[in-house]
Enzyme design. Structure first.
Site, short mmCIF file in Angstrom:
data_model
loop_
_atom_site.label_atom_id
_atom_site.label_comp_id
_atom_site.label_asym_id
_atom_site.label_seq_id
_atom_site.Cartn_x
_atom_site.Cartn_y
_atom_site.Cartn_z
N GLU A 1 0.98 -1.33 0.03
CA GLU A 1 -0.05 0.03 0.04
C GLU A 1 0.84 1.17 0.08
O GLU A 1 0.50 2.32 -0.67
CB GLU A 1 -0.96 -0.08 1.23
CG GLU A 1 -2.16 -0.87 1.22
CD GLU A 1 -3.07 -0.77 -0.19
OE1 GLU A 1 -3.16 0.29 -0.76
OE2 GLU A 1 -3.55 -1.65 -0.84
N TYR B 1 -6.84 6.46 4.32
CA TYR B 1 -6.78 5.45 3.46
C TYR B 1 -5.91 4.06 3.48
O TYR B 1 -6.61 2.96 3.57
CB TYR B 1 -6.39 5.88 1.74
CG TYR B 1 -6.29 4.90 0.90
CD1 TYR B 1 -7.05 4.46 0.29
CD2 TYR B 1 -4.80 4.58 0.58
CE1 TYR B 1 -6.90 3.05 -0.61
CE2 TYR B 1 -4.53 3.49 -0.21
CZ TYR B 1 -5.71 2.76 -0.90
OH TYR B 1 -5.66 1.70 -1.55
N ASP C 1 -9.75 6.42 -2.11
CA ASP C 1 -8.63 6.85 -2.80
C ASP C 1 -9.39 7.37 -4.09
O ASP C 1 -10.54 7.75 -4.36
CB ASP C 1 -7.68 5.91 -3.00
CG ASP C 1 -8.12 4.82 -3.93
OD1 ASP C 1 -9.49 4.88 -4.33
OD2 ASP C 1 -7.51 4.06 -4.60
#
Ligand code: SF4
Length: 359
Positions: free
Chosen positions: A34, A113, A131
């Site tokens: 991520e 996020y 996002d």
């Protein structure tokens, strides 16, 4: 919203991307993926992820590494604060990855996020990711024209994303909507004609697909003018680490003279900054090597010139710099711009007026 979820998940089943980090519920691996994907396309991040986890397969190996080595593995990905934060966060965890949303969110470099992504993918917690893909899909499908870069917009979209989330299958839902935004409901030329949501999409019905999501502020790009000096002292060259709160912090580079506007070759040769780096009266050969390079970053355009300065091996010029052997250059993490120069000119053939683009 059952209809939306049902169609979205069915679409995902048919179209999902086969990505290595999706095969795992290991929070460490999900975290690494991520962070890499925060400002990087999957296509570019894929190889970096594999190389990164091969060298740093777990929290311990990452926390025991030096920041320099972590930066080296990040070289070329851009947004280097991600690598610094990753390393600092790994050290702060003391071998145990946190298990609550609040603790994950408190890690350096982890925003809402990323925390939602880690907690839903690794632990199945009901947190909705928001996002760019999610903003786009929701704005278009629901017909929301509130600007996404305002406080009101952020609040509204966070609430909508939470409302739409399939609370029983948060990981699957989050992955579905992100892939849907990346592959079907794309920023330009979305595939509306094959979209399973087209019969209930507000943007399509109103003819507003290319206008949504709405943004209020346009980010202004700043031009900067870099004049790099590639020093050759026999088998040696010199570098310096960028330590200020600026782009490329903690990366190495050749001596740099930054000018407020474009500096001509003549202007460079006459500049006081160059004279300050040399020893008066010492023999020196200077030549331009790579000029008028346009290097595009997200909010800046760097116009760069590279000059070669040849001195004797035992010269005392560039005294405040790190003197290294030329062949050791590849051991230092440098920006993509400097890396391209090294690749092309330190051993290679000169080419002029190249235009390069990265983040
Ligand atoms: S119809 Fe077009 S705009 Fe609407 S959700 Fe589908 S791809 Fe996106």
């Amino acid at each position: 919203m059952d209809f939306f979820c049902k169609r979205l998940l069915a679409w995902y089943e048919e179209n999902k991307r086969d990505l290595p980090w999706r095969e795992s519920d290991n929070p460490y691996l999900i975290w690494i993926s991520e962070i890499i994907l925060q400002q990087t396309q999957v296509k570019q991040g894929y190889g970096y992820y594999l190389r990164f986890i091969e060298r740093f397969p777990d929290l311990l190996s990452l926390s025991e590494a030096t920041e320099e080595e972590v930066m080296k593995y990040w070289q070329g990905l851009g947004y280097y604060s991600r690598a610094r934060n990753l390393h600092a966060a790994a050290r702060s965890m003391q071998g145990v990855f946190p298990t609550t949303y609040q603790e994950v969110r408190a890690l350096k470099g982890v925003g809402e996020y990323t925390a939602a992504a880690i907690c839903s993918f690794a632990y199945g917690m009901p947190y909705a990711v928001v996002d760019g893909n999610v903003y786009r899909v929701l704005a278009r499908y629901l017909g929301i024209d509130t600007p996404i870069d305002t406080t009101a917009g952020k609040k509204l979209f966070a609430a909508l994303a939470d409302e739409m989330l399939d609370k029983k299958r948060p990981a699957l839902y989050n992955q579905s909507i992100m892939d849907f935004g990346a592959l079907q409901c794309t920023p330009s030329k979305p595939e509306c004609h094959t979209c399973p949501l087209s019969d209930s999409c507000v943007a399509l019905a109103k003819g507003c697909v290319d206008q949504w999501p709405v943004k209020q502020h346009k980010v202004k790009s700043v031009n900067r003018y870099f004049n790099y000096i590639y020093v050759r002292m026999g088998a040696y060259t010199v570098l310096k680490k960028r330590t200020e709160a600026d782009i490329w912090r903690n990366l190495f580079e050749f001596p740099l003279i930054e000018s407020p506007t474009h500096l001509s070759e003549e202007g460079f040769l006459r500049s006081g900054e160059l004279a300050d780096l040399l020893i008066p009266g010492e023999e020196v050969a200077i030549r331009p090597v790579w000029l008028n390079v346009k290097h595009v970053l997200s909010h800046r355009v760097i116009y760069a010139n590279f000059y070669e300065v040849v001195l004797s091996e035992n010269s005392a010029a560039f005294s405040g710099y790190l003197k290294i052997k030329q062949e050791e250059l590849e051991q230092y993490a440098v920006s993509r711009l400097v890396h391209l120069f090294i690749e092309k000119y330190v051993d290679g053939t000169p080419k002029k007026h190249l235009k390069i683009k990265d983040r």
